[in-house]
Design a protein around this motif. Structure first.
Motif, PDB file in Angstrom:
ATOM      1  N   PRO A 197       0.814  -1.223   0.000  1.00  0.00           N
ATOM      2  CA  PRO A 197       0.000   0.000   0.000  1.00  0.00           C
ATOM      3  C   PRO A 197       0.848   1.275   0.000  1.00  0.00           C
ATOM      4  CG  PRO A 197      -0.866  -1.575   1.587  1.00  0.00           C
ATOM      5  CD  PRO A 197       0.466  -2.109   1.124  1.00  0.00           C
ATOM      6  N   GLU A 198       1.921   1.287   0.744  1.00  0.00           N
ATOM      7  CA  GLU A 198       2.787   2.477   0.787  1.00  0.00           C
ATOM      8  C   GLU A 198       3.538   2.657  -0.524  1.00  0.00           C
ATOM      9  OE1 GLU A 198       4.649   5.970   2.371  1.00  0.00           O
ATOM     10  OE2 GLU A 198       2.727   4.970   2.599  1.00  0.00           O
ATOM     11  N   ILE A 199       3.959   1.567  -1.147  1.00  0.00           N
ATOM     12  CA  ILE A 199       4.619   1.654  -2.455  1.00  0.00           C
ATOM     13  C   ILE A 199       3.652   2.259  -3.468  1.00  0.00           C
ATOM     14  CG2 ILE A 199       5.535   0.299  -4.381  1.00  0.00           C
ATOM     15  CD1 ILE A 199       6.732  -1.604  -2.192  1.00  0.00           C
ATOM     16  N   ARG A 200       2.405   1.809  -3.471  1.00  0.00           N
ATOM     17  CA  ARG A 200       1.391   2.379  -4.373  1.00  0.00           C
ATOM     18  C   ARG A 200       1.203   3.864  -4.101  1.00  0.00           C
ATOM     19  NH1 ARG A 200      -1.437  -2.329  -2.968  1.00  0.00           N
ATOM     20  NH2 ARG A 200      -2.823  -1.127  -1.634  1.00  0.00           N
ATOM     21  N   ALA A 201       1.130   4.236  -2.833  1.00  0.00           N
ATOM     22  CA  ALA A 201       0.901   5.638  -2.466  1.00  0.00           C
ATOM     23  C   ALA A 201       2.080   6.521  -2.877  1.00  0.00           C
ATOM     24  CB  ALA A 201       0.648   5.747  -0.957  1.00  0.00           C
TER      25      ALA A 201
END
Length: 179
Positions: free
Chosen positions: A52-56
């Motif tokens: 999720p953080e990589i996507r964000a």
């Protein structure tokens, strides 16, 4: 111009294949290129937890001219299996395959997930963890308290030195060379 953490030597035209077979040169060559490499492995629970953080981060910076590559370091997982994993976790592409760990060795990545911010011409501005959500193996904070990758990107984009150019990444060792 601020000093880099380190500068890659002459082999900066390294070519890697993406999951779709396209060939990429992940080390920026042009004066206005800034690139983030995030090393990952589909079988690393820490790396998967950062999806999720990589996507964000990808979403927040790609429109600001930052190039992104997710770099998979698994030696013998098929491109099809990696594509399925990327779809399951919603990972942004392109996803490069660094099966022999040439890129990981070149930039000094030792674990997954580990992020490397590369300035034009191969100067490394930052190498380390995405944030401190995993301060050590087996420990996961509900919310990160520091955001080293984002801070490094903001500094480089603003023309300032990176306050924390290295932060130890926690995750799964990249086999064969990182010891």
């Amino acid at each position: 111009v601020f000093p880099a953490v380190s500068t890659l030597g002459s082999p900066t035209r390294l070519e890697l294949r993406a999951l779709d077979g396209s060939v990429y040169h992940p080390i920026p060559q042009l004066a206005d290129e800034l690139t983030v490499l995030i090393f990952s492995a589909s079988d690393c629970p820490v790396a998967n937890g950062y999806a999720p953080e990589i996507r964000a981060i990808h979403s927040d910076y790609v429109d600001r001219g930052v190039g992104f590559y997710l770099v998979n370091v698994e030696a013998d997982t098929s491109a099809e299996a990696l594509s399925e994993h990327a779809a399951d976790y919603g990972l942004p592409g392109p996803i490069l395959m660094d099966r022999d760990h040439a890129l990981a060795a070149l930039v000094g990545a030792e674990v997954t997930p580990e992020a490397v911010v590369v300035r034009p011409g191969g100067a490394i501005a930052y190498c380390g963890r995405i944030n401190d959500q995993h301060p050590e193996l087996g420990v996961r904070r509900p919310v990160a308290t520091t955001h080293e990758l984002r801070d490094a990107l903001e500094s480089v984009l603003a023309g300032r030195p990176v306050a924390v150019p290295r932060a130890a990444a926690v995750g799964c060792f990249i086999e064969d060379w990182a010891h």
